[in-house]
Design a protein around this motif. Structure first.
Motif, PDB file in Angstrom:
ATOM      1  N   THR A 248       9.425  -3.094   3.230  1.00 12.22           N
ATOM      2  CA  THR A 248       8.295  -2.913   2.332  1.00 12.22           C
ATOM      3  C   THR A 248       7.440  -4.173   2.289  1.00 12.22           C
ATOM      4  O   THR A 248       7.949  -5.284   2.160  1.00 12.22           O
ATOM      5  N   TYR A 265      -0.136  -1.051   2.687  1.00 10.63           N
ATOM      6  CA  TYR A 265       1.308  -1.310   2.590  1.00 10.63           C
ATOM      7  C   TYR A 265       2.007  -0.918   3.878  1.00 10.63           C
ATOM      8  O   TYR A 265       1.453  -0.238   4.738  1.00 10.63           O
ATOM      9  N   ILE A 269       7.767   2.831  -0.133  1.00  9.65           N
ATOM     10  CA  ILE A 269       7.252   2.356  -1.425  1.00  9.65           C
ATOM     11  C   ILE A 269       7.732   3.242  -2.576  1.00  9.65           C
ATOM     12  O   ILE A 269       7.171   3.198  -3.669  1.00  9.65           O
ATOM     13  N   SER A 272       8.608   1.283  -5.690  1.00 15.82           N
ATOM     14  CA  SER A 272       7.747   0.124  -5.919  1.00 15.82           C
ATOM     15  C   SER A 272       7.076   0.201  -7.290  1.00 15.82           C
ATOM     16  O   SER A 272       6.875   1.286  -7.846  1.00 15.82           O
ATOM     17  N   CYS A 317       2.906  -6.638  -6.921  1.00 16.32           N
ATOM     18  CA  CYS A 317       3.599  -5.537  -6.235  1.00 16.32           C
ATOM     19  C   CYS A 317       5.062  -5.934  -6.077  1.00 16.32           C
ATOM     20  O   CYS A 317       5.352  -7.003  -5.523  1.00 16.32           O
ATOM     21  N   SER A 318       5.967  -5.083  -6.523  1.00 14.87           N
ATOM     22  CA  SER A 318       7.379  -5.471  -6.480  1.00 14.87           C
ATOM     23  C   SER A 318       8.274  -4.289  -6.151  1.00 14.87           C
ATOM     24  O   SER A 318       7.961  -3.131  -6.443  1.00 14.87           O
ATOM     25  N   THR A 319       9.404  -4.613  -5.501  1.00  9.92           N
ATOM     26  CA  THR A 319      10.502  -3.668  -5.268  1.00  9.92           C
ATOM     27  C   THR A 319      11.784  -4.382  -5.692  1.00  9.92           C
ATOM     28  O   THR A 319      11.735  -5.442  -6.316  1.00  9.92           O
TER      29      THR A 319
END
Length: 454
Positions: A248, A265, A269, A272, A317-319
Motif C-alpha cells: 500500500t 494509490y 486500500i 486504509s 493516509c494510514s494503514t
C-alpha cells in the motif's frame, strides 16, 4: 541438285520451327536452405577468450531480424554489444562494449535472428559459446513455466539463475544481473539453461516486460523455487508465475474541484484511513473511488477562499503498517452541480440489476419519490442500494422477459453531501429480452474434497 538442296533446306527449317515451344523461365526450385557458418574468429567454443569482438562469416548474404529482442547473452552484460552491419552482408561482427568476467563461460543465442537475404530462411537457434577461463562449463538444467492462476503454459518468460555466494541477498532480483539466463520456448513453455558451472543457485522466472533482468512488481509476474538448487541436477523444474500484491502506498493529493482532491494509490486500500485537516481542525470528509483508475477522491464541504488567495489542507493516509502525511494547496474553483447517469445499457439482462452513477457523493436518498413502471404503466416494487465508495445506485426489482421499464427520479429525490439536488426530473429507460434469447446450463458438480475448496 539445286531442287534437292532447296527441298532439304526447307525440310530442316520446318522441323526447327515445329520443335520450338512457348514457355517461361522458372528460375529453378525455391531456396529453402538456411545459411551456413563457414568460419568464426575467434572460433566457436574458444577458451581463454580475450578478444573485444567476434566475426561470423557465412556461405551467403545474411541479414539480422529483431536481433535486439532475440539475442540472449548469458550471463547478461551491463552494456549491449554493438552488432554490425545493419545491411545484408556475408559477415556479422559483434563488438563488446562491456568487460567480461574472468573464468566464465558465455553463451550468445541468436534465436531466429540470422536469415539469408533472399528467402529469409533462418539459421535456427545458432549459439556462439566461449570461455574466458581454461574450459567450457557444460552443465545444464531444464524445466517448464506455467501461470499459477490460469494453469496454462507461459511462453514469454525469462528464467534466471543467481549464484548463492556471500554477496547474494534477497534484493538481487531488484538490483543485480543474474549469472545465467534463458527464455522459455513458445511451443511448450519449456526452458533449458546450458553451459553452467557447478554450484548452488537461486532460480526464478520473470515476465521481463522491461527487458532489463530486474523484477518490477508493479507490472511483472514472478515465480521461483523456494529453496536453492544444486547443479549438477537431473530434476525437471516447474516454475509457476504469479502477480505479487503491491504494498500500500499513497501519492500527493491534487485539488480537483472546490470541494474535492484526487489521491493516487497502489496496493490494497481496504483497511486504509484518510484524515483531512485544515490547520489543527479535522474536516469531515467522504471517500470515493474513481472508476477504472487507482485513485481515490476525497470530498469536503467547500469553505470560503478569496480569488487571489491560496489555502492549504493536510491529509494523513494510514494503514496498519503505513502512514504518510501530505500538505497540498487549494484555491477557489467552480463548484460542480449534481448529475446522475445510467451505468447499465438500454438492454438489461434478466439476471442483472439496473445501475446508476452520481458525480458527487450523496447524503440523502428518498426512495419513496422514485417511480418505476412497466410499459402498461403499472408500478413495479423495488429497493435501492447505495455504494458510496463507487458512487453507484443499484435498483433491485423482479424483471420479466420482453418488458420495458421506465424509472423516474424527481429533482428532490436525492441530495448530495452539501445539500444540492438535481436541476430537473430524470427519466431512465431499459428493456429485457425474451426467454428464447437465453439458455439454461445444468451443472452437476461432484464434490470430491470436503475442505480446502475455492
Amino acid at each position: 541438285m539445286k531442287k534437292i538442296q532447296i527441298f532439304i533446306y526447307s525440310f530442316l527449317l520446318i522441323s526447327i520451327v515445329g520443335c520450338a515451344k512457348r514457355g517461361s523461365i522458372t528460375g529453378g526450385s525455391k531456396d529453402t536452405i538456411p545459411p551456413v557458418l563457414t568460419i568464426s574468429f575467434p572460433r566457436n567454443f574458444s577458451t581463454e577468450f580475450s578478444s573485444k569482438s567476434i566475426k561470423l562469416t557465412f556461405d551467403e548474404y545474411v541479414k539480422l531480424k529483431n536481433v535486439d529482442k532475440q539475442l540472449i547473452i548469458s550471463p547478461p552484460l551491463s552494456k549491449k554489444p554493438q552488432i554490425l552491419p545493419l545491411t545484408a552482408s556475408k559477415s556479422i561482427t559483434i563488438n563488446f562494449l562491456d568487460s567480461l568476467r574472468t573464468n566464465t563461460t558465455y553463451s550468445l543465442n541468436f534465436g531466429q535472428s540470422i536469415e539469408d537475404n533472399n528467402e529469409g530462411n533462418p539459421y535456427p537457434q545458432f549459439k556462439y559459446i566461449f570461455s574466458t577461463g581454461k574450459f567450457i562449463d557444460s552443465l545444464s538444467i531444464q524445466g517448464t513455466i506455467k501461470d499459477a492462476i490460469e494453469k496454462k503454459p507461459s511462453s514469454s518468460a525469462t528464467v534466471m539463475l543467481y549464484e548463492m555466494n556471500e554477496k547474494f541477498t534477497d534484493s538481487a532480483v531488484y538490483n543485480n544481473n543474474p549469472n545465467y539466463i534463458a527464455s522459455s520456448l513458445e511451443k511448450d513453455s519449456s526452458f533449458k539453461i546450458e553451459n553452467i558451472k557447478a554450484g548452488k543457485y537461486f532460480i526464478i522466472a520473470l515476465e521481463d516486460k522491461s527487458s532489463n533482468y530486474r523484477f518490477d512488481p508493479k507490472i511483472e509476474k514472478i515465480g521461483f523455487i523456494k529453496n536453492y538448487i544444486t547443479i549438477p541436477n537431473d530434476s525437471l523444474f516447474e516454475i509457476k508465475l504469479f502477480k505479487e500484491a503491491n504494498k500500500t502506498k499513497f501519492y500527493k493529493p491534487i485539488q480537483s474541484s472546490d470541494c474535492s482532491a484526487i489521491v493516487g494509490y497502489e496496493g490494497d486500500i481496504t483497511n486504509s484511513k484518510l484524515t483531512l485537516k485544515r490547520g489543527q481542525e479535522e474536516i469531515p470528509s467522504m471517500i470515493t473511488k474513481i472508476p477504472k483508475k487507482d485513485s481515490l477522491q476525497i470530498w469536503f464541504k467547500p469553505f470560503k477562499i478569496e480569488k487571489s488567495a491560496v489555502d492549504s489542507l493536510h491529509l494523513t493516509c494510514s494503514t496498519i503498517d503505513y502512514t504518510k502525511d501530505f500538505t497540498f494547496k487549494i484555491k477557489a474553483q467552480k463548484h460542480d452541480s449534481l448529475s446522475i447517469s445510467a451505468i447499465s445499457s438500454k438492454i438489461l439482462p434478466l439476471n442483472e440489476d439496473f445501475m446508476l452513477r452520481t458525480n458527487l457523493p450523496l447524503s440523502k436518498i428518498n426512495e419513496t419519490k422514485f417511480k418505476l413502471i412497466k410499459k402498461d404503466s403499472t408500478a413495479v416494487p423495488f429497493k435501492i442500494e447505495y455504494d458510496e465508495l463507487n458512487l453507484s445506485l443499484k435498483l433491485i426489482f423482479k424483471k420479466e422477459p420482453l418488458e420495458k421499464y421506465t424509472l423516474t427520479v424527481p429533482a428532490d429525490a436525492i441530495f448530495d453531501f452539501i445539500g444540492q439536488t438535481t436541476s430537473k426530473i430524470l427519466n431512465f429507460d431499459c428493456e429485457t429480452k425474451s426467454n428464447s434469447d437465453y439458455g439454461n446450463l445444468l451443472l452437476n458438480l461432484q464434490i470430491l474434497l470436503l475442505s480446502n475448496l475455492i
